[in-house]
Design a protein around this motif. Structure first.
Motif, PDB file in Angstrom:
ATOM      1  N   ALA A 172       4.399 152.405-123.799  1.00  0.00           N
ATOM      2  CA  ALA A 172       5.262 152.730-122.662  1.00  0.00           C
ATOM      3  C   ALA A 172       4.566 152.404-121.341  1.00  0.00           C
ATOM      4  CB  ALA A 172       5.655 154.206-122.706  1.00  0.00           C
ATOM      5  N   LEU A 173       3.273 152.713-121.259  1.00  0.00           N
ATOM      6  CA  LEU A 173       2.537 152.417-120.036  1.00  0.00           C
ATOM      7  C   LEU A 173       2.325 150.916-119.882  1.00  0.00           C
ATOM      8  CD1 LEU A 173       1.187 153.774-117.608  1.00  0.00           C
ATOM      9  CD2 LEU A 173      -0.962 153.719-118.882  1.00  0.00           C
ATOM     10  N   ALA A 174       2.079 150.219-120.989  1.00  0.00           N
ATOM     11  CA  ALA A 174       1.929 148.764-120.930  1.00  0.00           C
ATOM     12  C   ALA A 174       3.188 148.116-120.370  1.00  0.00           C
ATOM     13  CB  ALA A 174       1.616 148.207-122.314  1.00  0.00           C
ATOM     14  N   ALA A 175       4.350 148.650-120.731  1.00  0.00           N
ATOM     15  CA  ALA A 175       5.602 148.107-120.202  1.00  0.00           C
ATOM     16  C   ALA A 175       5.671 148.281-118.691  1.00  0.00           C
ATOM     17  CB  ALA A 175       6.787 148.788-120.878  1.00  0.00           C
ATOM     18  N   LYS A 176       5.186 149.415-118.190  1.00  0.00           N
ATOM     19  CA  LYS A 176       5.198 149.647-116.749  1.00  0.00           C
ATOM     20  C   LYS A 176       4.215 148.740-116.022  1.00  0.00           C
ATOM     21  CE  LYS A 176       6.710 154.482-116.862  1.00  0.00           C
ATOM     22  NZ  LYS A 176       7.950 154.201-116.095  1.00  0.00           N
ATOM     23  N   LEU A 177       3.075 148.470-116.658  1.00  0.00           N
ATOM     24  CA  LEU A 177       2.019 147.705-116.000  1.00  0.00           C
ATOM     25  C   LEU A 177       2.168 146.201-116.171  1.00  0.00           C
ATOM     26  CD1 LEU A 177      -1.050 149.927-116.966  1.00  0.00           C
ATOM     27  CD2 LEU A 177       0.028 149.772-114.715  1.00  0.00           C
ATOM     28  N   THR A 178       2.707 145.760-117.320  1.00  0.00           N
ATOM     29  CA  THR A 178       2.736 144.321-117.612  1.00  0.00           C
ATOM     30  C   THR A 178       4.112 143.800-117.989  1.00  0.00           C
ATOM     31  OG1 THR A 178       2.232 144.568-119.985  1.00  0.00           O
ATOM     32  CG2 THR A 178       0.362 144.493-118.463  1.00  0.00           C
ATOM     33  N   GLY A 179       5.115 144.675-118.059  1.00  0.00           N
ATOM     34  CA  GLY A 179       6.461 144.242-118.400  1.00  0.00           C
ATOM     35  C   GLY A 179       6.828 144.573-119.835  1.00  0.00           C
ATOM     36  N   GLU A 180       8.115 144.810-120.059  1.00  0.00           N
ATOM     37  CA  GLU A 180       8.578 145.236-121.378  1.00  0.00           C
ATOM     38  C   GLU A 180       8.370 144.167-122.444  1.00  0.00           C
ATOM     39  OE1 GLU A 180      12.858 146.386-123.319  1.00  0.00           O
ATOM     40  OE2 GLU A 180      12.291 147.441-121.467  1.00  0.00           O
ATOM     41  N   ASP A 181       8.593 142.898-122.098  1.00  0.00           N
ATOM     42  CA  ASP A 181       8.424 141.842-123.098  1.00  0.00           C
ATOM     43  C   ASP A 181       6.991 141.793-123.603  1.00  0.00           C
ATOM     44  OD1 ASP A 181      11.072 141.150-122.949  1.00  0.00           O
ATOM     45  OD2 ASP A 181      10.760 139.429-121.616  1.00  0.00           O
ATOM     46  N   ASN A 182       6.038 141.927-122.695  1.00  0.00           N
ATOM     47  CA  ASN A 182       4.637 141.907-123.100  1.00  0.00           C
ATOM     48  C   ASN A 182       4.311 143.121-123.967  1.00  0.00           C
ATOM     49  OD1 ASN A 182       2.099 140.385-122.751  1.00  0.00           O
ATOM     50  ND2 ASN A 182       1.353 142.295-121.870  1.00  0.00           N
ATOM     51  N   ALA A 183       4.839 144.292-123.597  1.00  0.00           N
ATOM     52  CA  ALA A 183       4.602 145.496-124.393  1.00  0.00           C
ATOM     53  C   ALA A 183       5.172 145.341-125.799  1.00  0.00           C
ATOM     54  CB  ALA A 183       5.214 146.709-123.701  1.00  0.00           C
ATOM     55  N   LYS A 184       6.323 144.696-125.916  1.00  0.00           N
ATOM     56  CA  LYS A 184       6.912 144.469-127.238  1.00  0.00           C
ATOM     57  C   LYS A 184       6.032 143.550-128.081  1.00  0.00           C
ATOM     58  CE  LYS A 184      11.774 145.147-125.981  1.00  0.00           C
ATOM     59  NZ  LYS A 184      13.084 144.469-125.785  1.00  0.00           N
ATOM     60  N   ARG A 185       5.435 142.543-127.461  1.00  0.00           N
ATOM     61  CA  ARG A 185       4.552 141.649-128.212  1.00  0.00           C
ATOM     62  C   ARG A 185       3.294 142.386-128.663  1.00  0.00           C
ATOM     63  NH1 ARG A 185       6.608 137.703-124.479  1.00  0.00           N
ATOM     64  NH2 ARG A 185       4.915 138.083-123.002  1.00  0.00           N
ATOM     65  N   ILE A 186       2.791 143.273-127.808  1.00  0.00           N
ATOM     66  CA  ILE A 186       1.635 144.076-128.215  1.00  0.00           C
ATOM     67  C   ILE A 186       2.006 144.961-129.401  1.00  0.00           C
ATOM     68  CG2 ILE A 186       0.046 145.904-127.510  1.00  0.00           C
ATOM     69  CD1 ILE A 186       0.176 144.776-124.668  1.00  0.00           C
ATOM     70  N   GLN A 187       3.185 145.558-129.360  1.00  0.00           N
ATOM     71  CA  GLN A 187       3.629 146.390-130.480  1.00  0.00           C
ATOM     72  C   GLN A 187       3.668 145.583-131.770  1.00  0.00           C
ATOM     73  OE1 GLN A 187       7.298 148.522-129.841  1.00  0.00           O
ATOM     74  NE2 GLN A 187       7.491 149.115-131.985  1.00  0.00           N
ATOM     75  N   ALA A 211     -12.889 145.762-127.793  1.00  0.00           N
ATOM     76  CA  ALA A 211     -12.396 144.572-127.108  1.00  0.00           C
ATOM     77  C   ALA A 211     -12.742 143.320-127.887  1.00  0.00           C
ATOM     78  CB  ALA A 211     -12.984 144.504-125.694  1.00  0.00           C
ATOM     79  N   GLY A 212     -13.971 143.248-128.404  1.00  0.00           N
ATOM     80  CA  GLY A 212     -14.370 142.086-129.168  1.00  0.00           C
ATOM     81  C   GLY A 212     -13.590 141.943-130.451  1.00  0.00           C
ATOM     82  N   SER A 213     -13.310 143.059-131.125  1.00  0.00           N
ATOM     83  CA  SER A 213     -12.606 143.002-132.399  1.00  0.00           C
ATOM     84  C   SER A 213     -11.166 142.570-132.229  1.00  0.00           C
ATOM     85  CB  SER A 213     -12.656 144.370-133.081  1.00  0.00           C
ATOM     86  OG  SER A 213     -11.885 145.319-132.376  1.00  0.00           O
ATOM     87  N   LEU A 214     -10.613 142.718-131.012  1.00  0.00           N
ATOM     88  CA  LEU A 214      -9.218 142.378-130.776  1.00  0.00           C
ATOM     89  C   LEU A 214      -9.054 141.026-130.093  1.00  0.00           C
ATOM     90  CD1 LEU A 214      -7.954 145.846-129.560  1.00  0.00           C
ATOM     91  CD2 LEU A 214      -7.439 144.747-131.732  1.00  0.00           C
ATOM     92  N   ALA A 215     -10.143 140.291-129.933  1.00  0.00           N
ATOM     93  CA  ALA A 215     -10.058 139.037-129.197  1.00  0.00           C
ATOM     94  C   ALA A 215      -9.043 138.088-129.812  1.00  0.00           C
ATOM     95  CB  ALA A 215     -11.433 138.369-129.144  1.00  0.00           C
ATOM     96  N   GLY A 216      -8.904 138.105-131.131  1.00  0.00           N
ATOM     97  CA  GLY A 216      -7.972 137.205-131.786  1.00  0.00           C
ATOM     98  C   GLY A 216      -6.535 137.656-131.719  1.00  0.00           C
ATOM     99  N   LEU A 217      -6.277 138.838-131.138  1.00  0.00           N
ATOM    100  CA  LEU A 217      -4.916 139.362-131.087  1.00  0.00           C
ATOM    101  C   LEU A 217      -4.274 139.217-129.718  1.00  0.00           C
ATOM    102  CD1 LEU A 217      -5.280 142.682-133.103  1.00  0.00           C
ATOM    103  CD2 LEU A 217      -4.413 140.493-133.905  1.00  0.00           C
ATOM    104  N   LEU A 218      -4.952 138.554-128.780  1.00  0.00           N
ATOM    105  CA  LEU A 218      -4.416 138.455-127.436  1.00  0.00           C
ATOM    106  C   LEU A 218      -3.179 137.581-127.408  1.00  0.00           C
ATOM    107  CD1 LEU A 218      -7.767 138.014-125.509  1.00  0.00           C
ATOM    108  CD2 LEU A 218      -6.418 140.086-125.767  1.00  0.00           C
ATOM    109  N   LEU A 219      -2.353 137.786-126.398  1.00  0.00           N
ATOM    110  CA  LEU A 219      -1.121 137.035-126.283  1.00  0.00           C
ATOM    111  C   LEU A 219      -1.405 135.557-126.071  1.00  0.00           C
ATOM    112  CD1 LEU A 219       0.991 139.424-124.068  1.00  0.00           C
ATOM    113  CD2 LEU A 219       0.837 139.294-126.541  1.00  0.00           C
ATOM    114  N   PRO A 220      -0.466 134.675-126.435  1.00  0.00           N
ATOM    115  CA  PRO A 220      -0.681 133.242-126.274  1.00  0.00           C
ATOM    116  C   PRO A 220      -1.105 132.896-124.854  1.00  0.00           C
ATOM    117  CG  PRO A 220       1.320 133.651-127.522  1.00  0.00           C
ATOM    118  CD  PRO A 220       0.833 134.986-127.036  1.00  0.00           C
ATOM    119  N   GLY A 221      -2.158 132.086-124.755  1.00  0.00           N
ATOM    120  CA  GLY A 221      -2.646 131.666-123.454  1.00  0.00           C
ATOM    121  C   GLY A 221      -3.680 132.589-122.862  1.00  0.00           C
ATOM    122  N   ALA A 222      -3.827 133.804-123.430  1.00  0.00           N
ATOM    123  CA  ALA A 222      -4.811 134.743-122.905  1.00  0.00           C
ATOM    124  C   ALA A 222      -6.170 134.455-123.509  1.00  0.00           C
ATOM    125  CB  ALA A 222      -4.387 136.175-123.214  1.00  0.00           C
ATOM    126  N   GLN A 223      -7.216 134.874-122.824  1.00  0.00           N
ATOM    127  CA  GLN A 223      -8.573 134.701-123.308  1.00  0.00           C
ATOM    128  C   GLN A 223      -9.263 136.045-123.334  1.00  0.00           C
ATOM    129  OE1 GLN A 223     -10.475 131.853-120.780  1.00  0.00           O
ATOM    130  NE2 GLN A 223      -9.302 130.135-121.581  1.00  0.00           N
TER     131      GLN A 223
END
Length: 261
Positions: free
Chosen positions: A194-209, A12-24
């Motif tokens: 695929a699960l991220a799309a179900k839990l947070t929406g397809e657009d968010n899953a695409k940004r994670i990809q 989690a700490g190593s990925l802190a800089g990869l969060l979506l815009p506005g996330a902390q």
């Protein structure tokens, strides 16, 4: 901390800089309202089965619980131990997601262990999603959670799923109602997205990809038995034969226990 011991907080700490815009970056204790994902960890599991989806789950800031029979660090296939965050006894009764990774030797041991099966069955009955990667679906099947569901597994054991009442589908990720199962090892990233799309929406899953730059271009067309050819597939089946036969015995015993004709 022993550097050979892996814990989700490190990732989690190593990925802190990869969060979506506005996330902390999420700080412990985790805040309410985030999906609670319980990841089963057990001796002999394949680490990549766990860390592929876990990378996605941490970027989406899920409330991740690494659950094992006890709090003792769990050995994996590559020699890196995973430090559980919860024991079976301390794990939440209700999870948004129950996830089971694979690793054939450890999976077979779990299929033959009443305490592991009881835990998986009890949490799976109440979970919003019941999920797996690789041979983890065999453990779900042995716990009675795939009867009447379409499912998949690693290619060399997916034919065992019908022995426990599931319908085998030879796809990389298979979704049937609230069951989401994936093929072997690297399919864990596909599953996680695929699960991220179900839990947070397809657009968010695409940004994670995009954040994890998941754009597979393997050097060889050999990632499935059909593409690799009969010689390569038979060599793998010969090498893994003893464990596959143990898995078949465990699956048949589970099917008999579950009343599968």
């Amino acid at each position: 901390m022993d550097r050979r011991v892996f814990n989700s907080s490190v990732l989690a700490g190593s990925l802190a800089g990869l969060l979506l815009p506005g996330a902390q970056a999420e700080q412990a204790p985790r805040s309410l309202g985030k999906p609670v994902i319980g990841l089963l960890v057990y001796p002999g599991m394949i680490l990549l089965d766990l860390t592929g989806p876990l990378t996605v789950f941490n970027i989406m800031q899920a409330d991740v619980r690494l659950i094992a029979a006890s709090m003792t660090p769990v050995a994996t296939d590559v020699g890196i131990a995973v430090a559980p965050t919860h024991s079976f006894d301390a794990a939440p009764a209700e999870l948004d997601v129950l996830f089971v990774p694979g690793g054939l030797k450890g999976t077979v041991d779990g299929m033959n262990d009443a305490r592991t099966l009881d835990f998986v069955a009890s949490r799976g009955e109440l979970a919003r999603f019941v999920t797996s990667v690789c041979t983890g679906s065999l453990l779900l099947g042995a716990a009675g959670l795939l009867k009447g569901f379409n499912a998949t597994s690693h290619w060399y054991v997916r034919d065992l799923l019908p022995l426990m009442g599931a319908k085998m589908v030879a796809d990389r990720v298979v979704t049937d109602r609230n069951r989401v199962t994936a093929g072997g090892v690297t399919a864990g990233i596909d599953f996680g997205l695929a699960l991220a799309a179900k839990l947070t929406g397809e657009d968010n899953a695409k940004r994670i990809q995009l954040l994890i730059e998941y754009d597979p271009q393997p050097p060889f067309a050999a990632g499935s038995p059909e593409r690799a050819g009969a010689d390569s597939a038979n060599a793998v089946l010969t090498q893994r034969g003893p464990l596959i036969r143990q898995a078949e015995q465990a699956a048949r015993a589970a099917g008999q226990r579950l009343g599968v004709p």
